[in-house]
Structures are given as C-alpha cells and as structure tokens.
Design a protein around this motif. Structure first.
Motif, PDB file in Angstrom:
ATOM      1  N   LYS A  30      43.980  40.914  36.111  1.00 42.30           N
ATOM      2  CA  LYS A  30      43.305  40.063  37.097  1.00 42.30           C
ATOM      3  C   LYS A  30      44.249  39.057  37.781  1.00 42.30           C
ATOM      4  O   LYS A  30      44.159  38.870  39.000  1.00 42.30           O
ATOM      5  CB  LYS A  30      42.117  39.327  36.470  1.00 42.30           C
ATOM      6  CG  LYS A  30      41.255  38.641  37.522  1.00 42.30           C
ATOM      7  CD  LYS A  30      39.903  38.248  36.987  1.00 42.30           C
ATOM      8  CE  LYS A  30      39.053  37.632  38.099  1.00 42.30           C
ATOM      9  NZ  LYS A  30      37.691  37.299  37.636  1.00 42.30           N
ATOM     10  N   THR A  34      44.878  38.719  41.851  1.00 45.26           N
ATOM     11  CA  THR A  34      44.757  37.438  42.561  1.00 45.26           C
ATOM     12  C   THR A  34      45.976  37.200  43.443  1.00 45.26           C
ATOM     13  O   THR A  34      45.853  36.787  44.600  1.00 45.26           O
ATOM     14  CB  THR A  34      44.603  36.277  41.559  1.00 45.26           C
ATOM     15  OG1 THR A  34      43.446  36.509  40.742  1.00 45.26           O
ATOM     16  CG2 THR A  34      44.438  34.950  42.285  1.00 45.26           C
ATOM     17  N   ASN A  88      25.382  46.187  40.404  1.00 42.04           N
ATOM     18  CA  ASN A  88      26.828  46.351  40.271  1.00 42.04           C
ATOM     19  C   ASN A  88      27.254  47.782  40.586  1.00 42.04           C
ATOM     20  O   ASN A  88      28.310  48.015  41.184  1.00 42.04           O
ATOM     21  CB  ASN A  88      27.278  45.974  38.853  1.00 42.04           C
ATOM     22  CG  ASN A  88      28.433  45.001  38.872  1.00 42.04           C
ATOM     23  OD1 ASN A  88      28.624  44.263  39.832  1.00 42.04           O
ATOM     24  ND2 ASN A  88      29.210  44.989  37.803  1.00 42.04           N
ATOM     25  N   ALA A 142      31.863  40.872  46.118  1.00 43.57           N
ATOM     26  CA  ALA A 142      31.437  39.583  45.552  1.00 43.57           C
ATOM     27  C   ALA A 142      29.926  39.447  45.476  1.00 43.57           C
ATOM     28  O   ALA A 142      29.421  38.397  45.065  1.00 43.57           O
ATOM     29  CB  ALA A 142      32.013  38.440  46.400  1.00 43.57           C
ATOM     30  N   GLN A 145      28.298  38.044  42.353  1.00 39.13           N
ATOM     31  CA  GLN A 145      28.758  36.733  41.882  1.00 39.13           C
ATOM     32  C   GLN A 145      27.725  35.616  42.095  1.00 39.13           C
ATOM     33  O   GLN A 145      27.979  34.472  41.773  1.00 39.13           O
ATOM     34  CB  GLN A 145      30.051  36.346  42.609  1.00 39.13           C
ATOM     35  CG  GLN A 145      31.193  37.305  42.379  1.00 39.13           C
ATOM     36  CD  GLN A 145      31.726  37.255  40.963  1.00 39.13           C
ATOM     37  OE1 GLN A 145      32.069  36.201  40.460  1.00 39.13           O
ATOM     38  NE2 GLN A 145      31.791  38.407  40.320  1.00 39.13           N
ATOM     39  N   THR A 150      26.814  33.150  47.981  1.00 37.73           N
ATOM     40  CA  THR A 150      28.114  33.133  47.300  1.00 37.73           C
ATOM     41  C   THR A 150      29.045  34.189  47.880  1.00 37.73           C
ATOM     42  O   THR A 150      30.236  33.925  48.108  1.00 37.73           O
ATOM     43  CB  THR A 150      27.936  33.381  45.796  1.00 37.73           C
ATOM     44  OG1 THR A 150      27.065  32.392  45.265  1.00 37.73           O
ATOM     45  CG2 THR A 150      29.266  33.327  45.070  1.00 37.73           C
ATOM     46  N   ALA A 151      28.505  35.397  48.122  1.00 36.33           N
ATOM     47  CA  ALA A 151      29.322  36.475  48.691  1.00 36.33           C
ATOM     48  C   ALA A 151      29.833  36.092  50.070  1.00 36.33           C
ATOM     49  O   ALA A 151      30.985  36.359  50.422  1.00 36.33           O
ATOM     50  CB  ALA A 151      28.497  37.765  48.765  1.00 36.33           C
ATOM     51  N   MET A 154      32.743  33.725  49.847  1.00 34.91           N
ATOM     52  CA  MET A 154      33.984  34.371  49.420  1.00 34.91           C
ATOM     53  C   MET A 154      34.770  34.928  50.607  1.00 34.91           C
ATOM     54  O   MET A 154      36.000  34.982  50.571  1.00 34.91           O
ATOM     55  CB  MET A 154      33.698  35.492  48.418  1.00 34.91           C
ATOM     56  CG  MET A 154      33.195  35.017  47.072  1.00 34.91           C
ATOM     57  SD  MET A 154      34.219  33.727  46.307  1.00 34.91           S
ATOM     58  CE  MET A 154      35.810  34.536  46.235  1.00 34.91           C
ATOM     59  N   TYR A 264      39.632  44.368  44.849  1.00 37.59           N
ATOM     60  CA  TYR A 264      38.390  43.601  44.953  1.00 37.59           C
ATOM     61  C   TYR A 264      37.486  43.845  43.749  1.00 37.59           C
ATOM     62  O   TYR A 264      36.821  42.927  43.265  1.00 37.59           O
ATOM     63  CB  TYR A 264      37.650  43.956  46.246  1.00 37.59           C
ATOM     64  CG  TYR A 264      38.386  43.554  47.496  1.00 37.59           C
ATOM     65  CD1 TYR A 264      38.992  42.309  47.594  1.00 37.59           C
ATOM     66  CD2 TYR A 264      38.479  44.405  48.585  1.00 37.59           C
ATOM     67  CE1 TYR A 264      39.679  41.929  48.730  1.00 37.59           C
ATOM     68  CE2 TYR A 264      39.159  44.037  49.733  1.00 37.59           C
ATOM     69  CZ  TYR A 264      39.761  42.802  49.795  1.00 37.59           C
ATOM     70  OH  TYR A 264      40.445  42.419  50.928  1.00 37.59           O
ATOM     71  N   GLN A 267      38.956  41.780  40.959  1.00 38.31           N
ATOM     72  CA  GLN A 267      38.824  40.352  41.208  1.00 38.31           C
ATOM     73  C   GLN A 267      37.389  39.866  41.009  1.00 38.31           C
ATOM     74  O   GLN A 267      37.159  38.775  40.478  1.00 38.31           O
ATOM     75  CB  GLN A 267      39.297  40.030  42.638  1.00 38.31           C
ATOM     76  CG  GLN A 267      39.479  38.559  42.930  1.00 38.31           C
ATOM     77  CD  GLN A 267      40.627  37.951  42.140  1.00 38.31           C
ATOM     78  OE1 GLN A 267      41.566  38.641  41.773  1.00 38.31           O
ATOM     79  NE2 GLN A 267      40.558  36.661  41.873  1.00 38.31           N
ATOM     80  N   PHE A 268      36.419  40.669  41.442  1.00 40.57           N
ATOM     81  CA  PHE A 268      35.017  40.242  41.406  1.00 40.57           C
ATOM     82  C   PHE A 268      34.198  40.999  40.355  1.00 40.57           C
ATOM     83  O   PHE A 268      32.968  40.954  40.388  1.00 40.57           O
ATOM     84  CB  PHE A 268      34.393  40.405  42.791  1.00 40.57           C
ATOM     85  CG  PHE A 268      35.088  39.606  43.857  1.00 40.57           C
ATOM     86  CD1 PHE A 268      35.006  38.223  43.867  1.00 40.57           C
ATOM     87  CD2 PHE A 268      35.844  40.231  44.841  1.00 40.57           C
ATOM     88  CE1 PHE A 268      35.654  37.475  44.846  1.00 40.57           C
ATOM     89  CE2 PHE A 268      36.496  39.492  45.821  1.00 40.57           C
ATOM     90  CZ  PHE A 268      36.409  38.112  45.819  1.00 40.57           C
ATOM     91  N   ASN A 269      34.905  41.714  39.464  1.00 41.04           N
ATOM     92  CA  ASN A 269      34.250  42.414  38.356  1.00 41.04           C
ATOM     93  C   ASN A 269      33.165  43.374  38.847  1.00 41.04           C
ATOM     94  O   ASN A 269      32.054  43.424  38.303  1.00 41.04           O
ATOM     95  CB  ASN A 269      33.665  41.412  37.354  1.00 41.04           C
ATOM     96  CG  ASN A 269      33.340  42.058  36.027  1.00 41.04           C
ATOM     97  OD1 ASN A 269      33.997  43.024  35.619  1.00 41.04           O
ATOM     98  ND2 ASN A 269      32.323  41.554  35.345  1.00 41.04           N
TER      99      ASN A 269
END
Length: 298
Positions: A30, A34, A88, A142, A145, A150-151, A154, A264, A267-269
């Motif tokens: 991760k 980043t 997800n 995202a 998240q 929130t998305a 981002m 991505y 980064q955003f799981n």
C-alpha cells in the motif's frame, strides 16, 4: 509473434520481476501504491498533456469514450444486480472492465498496426482515458470508503487532476518549460509506468488462487476483451468518422484492463486480488483476442 515479442514480452517480464521480488521480500504494497498515485502519476499526466496536442479529433474521442464507459458501467451494474454482487464486488468489476490499458500497451499496438496516422488518433484516446481514470476511476475505487460524498472528495484529493489544465494551457499557447525542469518531469514521469507494472506483479504474488472467483474473472474478461470492442464497433457505425479512426477506437476498446486499476484497488481496498488477477489474465489473453480483432479490421 511480433506483437508478442515487441509488446507483450517486456510487459510480462516486468510483472514477473515484481512477482518474484514480492515473493522474496514480502513488502507492504500500500505505501508503494500511495507513492505511485500521489507522486509519480502527476508527473506522467503532466508530461502526457504537455506533449500531446488536443485537436478536432478529440471531440469524437470524448464522445465515443464517454458513451462506451457509460454502457460498460450500465452492463456491470445490471450483471451485478442479477448475480447479487456486493458493493465491493461491483466496484472491482467496474474497475476491471471500464478502463483499458491504452497507454503503455495500446499505443504500441496502434502504432504497430496502423502506423503514424493511427498514432495521431491513438494519442487523444490515451489522453482522455487518463482523465477518466483520474476522475471516474477514483470515484469507483473509493465508493466503498463512505458513499458518494467521500468518493467525490477523493477525486479532489488526486494531485494528477490539478496538473491537467496547466499542462493543456502551456501546450496550447506554446509556453516552453525550462529544459532543466522538463528533464526532471520526464525523468519521474518515465518511471511511472514501470513502477505501476512492478506493483501489479507484487500484488499478484499476494493472490491466493483458491480464493479467486473465476466465474467473475471470466465475466470481466468477456466484457473487457470481447463486449467492449463490439460496443465500440457499433458506436463507430453511427458516427461519420475517418475509417482509420474507427479502427483505432475499436482496437483501443479491445485493450486489457489498465494496470492503474490495481493501484486504485490497493489504495482503496476494492478487491485488489480480483482486480490484479483480471488485469493479468486479460493482458496475457489479449494477445489472442487482439490478433483476431486486428485481422478482422485490417
């Protein structure tokens, strides 16, 4: 064999290097993603928009790319509803099917197949795909998240989105960046794609094949490598565009999943194992599908 040797083999060797490295050292991936997203990608995006001019062809690029993106998203949502995918899983599916690898893979293929004229059409497509990845791609990744708000936030946290307009304006008004600054930009920008590909190889070392949902991987493969170019072909039938441009649009739509999607996803799981598996499978098998499509087009 030329396509495999000149384009595919170097790509696979970089993936393999990352895979072996991660098997030996077992690093936390991760922080690397980043660095790639927030430091390296802005340099590459600036470099791309500064060097590639935007002309009248860009209108059809925007139109076809946007319509194709919307159709693939709609198909992904319908399939996820029918298959009762989780949120997800839907995000991961969309990351895998919506964004083609039009840069380090698509551009060499187009140049190899259609020459310099094809390259003139391929470059604007790659440029617009960068815009879509930095906005819609981030939004999809995202999404898990904390919802739409929130998305959306981002997207505004992505530094690459803030270098696009300055790069376009500098290029449009022929404002030359001092050579010492440009050397630094090019040096960092040129490292971005290999680093992303190494990270993808490292992520593949984390994949447990027994945990991969191969039904969904095969579904993503079908949508990315077969349905996407078919939709692009149908779109091109409706538009009064140059025959070479039609072939380039269809070819770009037939590219495998973009390596950036793995960044991505990490980064955003957003199901990184699934996304990285889709990227690898589509990249390897695209040698066959692209050969068939190019034989039909040319």
């Amino acid at each position: 064999m030329s396509v495999f040797e000149n384009v595919m083999l170097p790509v696979l060797l970089i993936f393999l290097s990352g895979f072996i490295f991660q098997r030996i050292f077992n690093l936390d991936i991760k922080p690397l993603s980043t660095v790639a997203i927030y430091l390296l990608l802005p340099f590459l995006v600036f470099q791309t928009f500064y060097k590639e001019s935007i002309d009248s062809n860009f209108f059809y690029v925007i139109l076809t790319s946007s319509l194709l993106l919307l159709m693939l998203i709609l198909l992904g949502i319908i399939i996820s509803k029918v298959g009762k995918f989780g949120r997800n899983q839907l995000d991961a599916l969309l990351l895998s099917i919506v964004f083609p690898n039009s840069g380090n893979y698509g551009i060499p293929i187009v140049m190899f197949a259609f020459g310099n004229k094809g390259l003139l059409y391929g470059m604007p497509i790659m440029v617009f795909h960068n815009i879509l990845m930095g906005t819609i791609g981030v939004y999809i990744a995202a999404d898990n998240q904390g919802g739409i708000k929130t998305a959306g936030k981002m997207i505004f946290k992505q530094p690459m989105n803030y270098v696009i307009l300055p790069a376009i304006l500098l290029a449009k008004y022929h404002i030359e960046i001092p050579s010492n600054f440009m050397k630094s930009i090019n040096l960092v920008g040129n490292t971005t794609i290999p680093v992303i590909m190494l990270i993808l190889g490292m992520q593949l070392a984390e994949v447990h094949l027994s945990q991969v949902n191969w039904y969904q991987v095969n579904l993503a493969w079908l949508l990315r490598l077969v349905v996407s170019p078919l939709l692009a072909y149908l779109l091109c039938l409706l538009l009064p565009i140059d025959p070479i441009m039609k072939m380039v649009i269809i070819t770009m739509a037939a590219m495998p999943s973009a390596a950036n999607t793995t960044l991505y996803a990490i980064q955003f799981n957003a199901e990184p194992q699934f996304v990285s598996t889709c990227t690898l499978v589509s990249t390897i098998t695209s040698v066959i599908t692209l050969t068939v499509i190019l034989n039909l087009l040319i």
